[in-house]
Structures are given as structure tokens and as C-alpha cells.
Scaffold this motif. Structure first.
Motif, PDB file in Angstrom:
ATOM      1  N   ASP A 127      43.781  34.550  50.507  1.00 20.07           N
ATOM      2  CA  ASP A 127      42.673  35.273  51.473  1.00 20.07           C
ATOM      3  C   ASP A 127      43.561  36.046  52.680  1.00 20.07           C
ATOM      4  O   ASP A 127      43.386  37.094  52.842  1.00 20.07           O
ATOM      5  N   ALA A 130      45.141  39.036  51.229  1.00 26.39           N
ATOM      6  CA  ALA A 130      44.213  40.082  51.028  1.00 26.39           C
ATOM      7  C   ALA A 130      43.767  40.838  52.230  1.00 26.39           C
ATOM      8  O   ALA A 130      43.523  42.034  52.494  1.00 26.39           O
ATOM      9  N   LEU A 150      47.109  43.437  45.978  1.00 30.97           N
ATOM     10  CA  LEU A 150      45.881  42.930  45.618  1.00 30.97           C
ATOM     11  C   LEU A 150      45.799  42.611  44.202  1.00 30.97           C
ATOM     12  O   LEU A 150      44.896  41.950  44.079  1.00 30.97           O
ATOM     13  N   ILE A 153      46.770  39.260  43.891  1.00 39.72           N
ATOM     14  CA  ILE A 153      45.773  38.254  44.624  1.00 39.72           C
ATOM     15  C   ILE A 153      44.718  38.066  43.583  1.00 39.72           C
ATOM     16  O   ILE A 153      44.263  36.929  43.463  1.00 39.72           O
ATOM     17  N   GLU A 154      44.348  39.057  42.885  1.00 38.32           N
ATOM     18  CA  GLU A 154      43.083  38.866  42.072  1.00 38.32           C
ATOM     19  C   GLU A 154      43.524  38.026  40.641  1.00 38.32           C
ATOM     20  O   GLU A 154      42.822  37.247  40.144  1.00 38.32           O
ATOM     21  N   ARG A 157      43.403  34.310  41.576  1.00 38.59           N
ATOM     22  CA  ARG A 157      42.193  33.973  41.790  1.00 38.59           C
ATOM     23  C   ARG A 157      41.400  33.645  40.401  1.00 38.59           C
ATOM     24  O   ARG A 157      40.311  33.411  40.327  1.00 38.59           O
ATOM     25  N   ASN A 159      40.577  36.468  38.758  1.00 39.28           N
ATOM     26  CA  ASN A 159      39.693  37.713  38.476  1.00 39.28           C
ATOM     27  C   ASN A 159      40.325  38.740  37.847  1.00 39.28           C
ATOM     28  O   ASN A 159      40.990  39.669  38.517  1.00 39.28           O
ATOM     29  N   ALA A 162      39.330  42.701  38.034  1.00 38.10           N
ATOM     30  CA  ALA A 162      39.869  43.177  39.511  1.00 38.10           C
ATOM     31  C   ALA A 162      41.326  43.419  39.362  1.00 38.10           C
ATOM     32  O   ALA A 162      41.561  44.187  39.869  1.00 38.10           O
ATOM     33  N   SER A 163      42.058  42.376  38.819  1.00 36.82           N
ATOM     34  CA  SER A 163      43.418  42.484  39.190  1.00 36.82           C
ATOM     35  C   SER A 163      43.915  43.780  38.321  1.00 36.82           C
ATOM     36  O   SER A 163      44.757  44.462  38.464  1.00 36.82           O
ATOM     37  N   HIS A 166      43.340  46.993  40.215  1.00 38.51           N
ATOM     38  CA  HIS A 166      44.383  47.217  41.289  1.00 38.51           C
ATOM     39  C   HIS A 166      45.735  47.713  40.588  1.00 38.51           C
ATOM     40  O   HIS A 166      46.172  48.532  41.150  1.00 38.51           O
ATOM     41  N   ASN A 358      47.107  28.275  41.088  1.00 45.44           N
ATOM     42  CA  ASN A 358      46.275  29.368  40.760  1.00 45.44           C
ATOM     43  C   ASN A 358      46.969  30.022  39.366  1.00 45.44           C
ATOM     44  O   ASN A 358      47.633  29.593  38.699  1.00 45.44           O
TER      45      ASN A 358
END
Length: 414
Positions: A127, A130, A150, A153-154, A157, A159, A162-163, A166, A358
């Protein structure tokens, strides 16, 4: 001098592309023209550390701090000096909040917010990572490194769409760089899209044949596909570029041979590799391979001995400030518990450890191995429905992961 500034700028641009070997050459050229160029020496140290040369990196930091007058530095250099001084003193717990303060105090300078986002990501604080990546983009709209951050990060997570978006933006912004393709390759590795992963990693190498991280990542993909020869060749190419010593290369080769055997379902091959490993190698990949080999052999005594040694090693590592050994220890203990007949407890240990990780590339393989162990333990306990649910969670991420077929057989799905 103008020569030093030109070389420094070339080094900075290379470092932003993750071309650390090239950056080292440029920063050394800058220091050859101006030995008291503080920022060049600090960034030389960072590139050395990023290319695995921790000893020379510490030496350069020491030289930088010993020869500089902090009152003569620009505000940006002063920030670099403060962080370097804290790290030299081993005050890592203070360096991170100091970097956060510098990012807040210098909102128009993306270098601090970019660095803070990267460090937050490395610490697993997705978090915060991001937040600061997005703040960097407010100042520098097409900051390539922030899109890379980013993307990771995704990925962490889970995701993945979304990854991927980016990382593809990263490719669009920096088409002349290797790292965007390398990042996409790592994402596709986590997802089990082996052909796509290999394609992107080879594109990275086409852009920069000396980009050794992509050779390392190609070796990992090949091992996960069971391709031992491909894995060893890629590792050899990486070793040639970095100049790694033979002992380190041999150790890396052994790990790749072990994971390739695991991926092929070659139990005898994995057991043979495990026998080659040093007896004091009880954590990390060596500990994983030794535990899996002992489990294959039904060697409860070996699992108990390994679990005891790994517990002691993990405690010692944590006392010295290192993080990360507990999930490996959990996998070893879960295998031990299952061998002892405590299948439900084994499943709980694996599940709890897995939940703390993660899907970043450094954690995803271990996370999926823990999920596989949870499936095996639940199946052994007769909890078929729960085992199927965990298996479905594995398949949703990576249906090609090495243990998936074994798990399907255990829960009666073919």
C-alpha cells in the motif's frame, strides 16, 4: 568537470534502466575525472550492490562518507549523504523513515519518492509502495520506473491483469530498455505462461545481451518446465556476464537441477541433487529440496533433523536482523508433521505460512509450494473438499505449476 557530469548522467540513465554493469563503468569514469564527486560515488555503490558486489559497494560508501563535507552538498546530495550515513552505521530501522521524510520534504523531486516506493515494495508494504509510486507519477507523468513498481505491486496482490497493464505501459514508455520485457517475463512465470515468459525474457536479451537478470530468469523458467539443459545453459551465460565464482555458480546449478527434477516428477533425480547439498544448508532453496527429498523417501528422522536445524538457523538469522526464513521453515515443519501422522496440523502450518506471503516473484513459488503441501496434508487427513478448494486456488494462479498434477491425483481430479 563537464566530463564528470556527462559520465554521471550516462550512469544515472543506465541505472534507471537497471543496466547496473554499464552504470558502474560510467560512474567510475565520472570519478576518474572528479574523485570527490559524492553523488557519483554513492550511485556507484548502489549499482555495485544491485549487481551482487556488496563488498565493493560498502567500500565505496565508506570512501564517499570519509571524503565529503556535508555542508558543501546540494539538498539532494545532502539527502543521499544522510541515508548513506545511517546505513553505514547499520541503522536500517532509521534509514527507511528518513527516506520517507525526505520524500515528504521534497515533493517536487521524484528521486526520493521513487526510491521510497521501491523500498516499500521490497519490504512488502504494497500500500505504501503504491502511494509513493503514484506521487512520483504526479510529478513525472511518464516515469518508467514507477510503472514498473506498480506492476510488481499488483503482481504481489494477485491482480495479474492490472500488473500486465502496468508492465505493458512500461514497455510503451521505454521500448529501448530490457527491463520492461524482463518484468513481463516474471509476471508470466508466476502465472505459468511459460512460452510467453520465455518470449519476453528473450526480447529483453535481444535489447541488451548483457542484461544478466533475464538470463537468470530464463534459467528459472526452464527449471520450472523441467528443462535442465536449458536452465543450466542460461545460468552459465549469466555467470559469464557477472563473473561469479565457480563455487557460487555450482551452487546455483545444483538448485536448478533440483527444481528441474521436481518439475519433471523425477524423484530419484531430486534425491540425488539433495545428497550433494551441504549438510548445513537448511534454509532457502537447499532446505526446500532436502525436505522434499526426505519426504519422497519417507525419512522421518531426516525431516526431524532438518526441521530442528532449520529452526535454529532461522532464529539465528532473525536475531541478526535478517527476514524471510520462517515460510521455508513452515514448509519443512509441515512435511515433518505429515510424516508423523499429524496431517491436519501440517495443513494448518502450511496454510498459515502461505497466507503471509504475496505473489511477488520472490515469494510466489514458495507460496504455491506451501499451497501444494496444504493440499497433500488435507488429502492425507481425508479432507477432500477442502483439498479441492486449495487446489482450485493454485490452478487459478498457475495451472502449470509443477505440483498441480500430483495434487489433482490426490484429490481424485484427472
Amino acid at each position: 568537470s563537464s566530463e564528470a557530469l556527462t559520465a554521471f548522467e550516462q550512469g544515472r540513465q543506465a541505472a534507471e534502466k537497471f543496466y547496473h554493469l554499464e552504470a558502474i563503468d560510467h560512474f567510475r569514469a565520472a570519478l576518474s575525472s572528479d574523485p570527490e564527486f559524492f553523488a557519483a560515488r554513492i550511485m556507484l555503490a548502489e549499482s555495485l550492490a544491485s549487481s551482487g558486489q556488496s563488498g565493493p559497494a560498502k567500500e565505496e560508501v565508506g570512501r564517499a562518507l570519509a571524503t565529503v563535507d556535508p555542508t558543501s552538498l546540494t539538498p539532494g546530495e545532502r539527502g543521499l549523504w544522510e541515508l548513506a550515513e545511517l546505513r553505514k552505521q547499520g541503522k536500517y530501522d532509521l534509514a527507511y523513515p528518513a527516506l520517507e521524510r525526505l520524500a515528504k520534504d521534497n515533493p517536487g523531486d521524484p528521486s526520493f519518492s521513487r526510491q521510497l516506493a521501491s523500498q516499500a515494495l521490497a519490504r512488502g508494504d504494497l500500500d505504501k509502495a503504491a502511494k509513493w509510486a503514484e506521487k512520483t507519477l504526479e510529478v513525472a507523468q511518464n516515469d518508467a520506473m514507477s510503472y514498473n513498481t506498480l506492476g510488481y505491486i499488483e503482481m504481489g496482490r494477485g491482480n495479474f491483469a492490472a500488473s500486465e497493464a502496468h508492465f505493458k505501459r512500461y514497455v510503451f514508455i521505454a521500448p529501448d530498455q530490457a527491463n520492461p520485457h524482463d518484468s513481463l517475463g516474471e509476471l508470466y512465470t508466476v502465472m505459468g505462461r511459460w512460452e510467453d515468459a520465455e518470449s519476453e525474457l528473450r526480447r529483453a536479451i535481444e535489447v541488451n545481451p548483457r542484461f544478466f537478470p533475464s538470463w537468470d530468469h530464463l534459467a528459472r523458467v526452464a527449471a520450472l518446465r523441467g528443462d535442465e539443459a536449458g536452465a543450466l545453459e542460461a545460468a552459465r551465460r549469466s555467470g559469464e556476464i557477472t563473473g561469479v565464482d565457480q563455487e557460487q555458480l555450482d551452487s546455483r546449478m545444483a538448485m536448478l537441477r533440483g527444481f528441474a527434477a521436481l518439475s519433471r516428477g523425477d524423484r530419484d533425480g531430486l534425491i540425488a541433487v539433495a545428497r550433494e547439498l551441504p549438510s548445513d544448508a537448511v534454509l532457502g532453496d537447499p532446505g526446500l529440496l532436502r525436505a522434499i527429498a526426505a519426504s519422497y523417501q519417507g525419512d522421518l528422522a531426516a525431516l526431524r533433523q532438518l526441521a530442528s536445524a532449520a529452526t535454529a538457523a532461522a532464529t539465528k538469522a532473525e536475531e541478526s536482523g535478517k527476514k524471510g526464513p520462517r515460510p521455508v521453515l513452515a514448509l519443512i515443519n509441515s512435511m515433518r508433521l505429515r510424516a508423523e501422522g499429524h496431517a491436519l496440523e501440517a495443513a494448518q502450518v502450511a496454510g498459515s505460512a502461505e497466507a503471509a506471503l504475496n505473489f511477488s516473484i520472490d515469494q510466489a513459488i514458495l507460496k504455491l509450494l506451501l499451497r501444494c503441501q496444504e493440499v497433500e496434508a488435507l488429502a492425507a487427513a481425508g479432507e477432500r473438499t477442502k483439498a479441492q478448494q486449495v487446489l482450485a486456488a493454485i490452478e487459478a494462479v498457475n495451472p502449470s505449476f509443477p505440483c498441480v498434477e500430483t495434487c489433482r491425483q490426490l484429490v481424485g481430479r484427472h
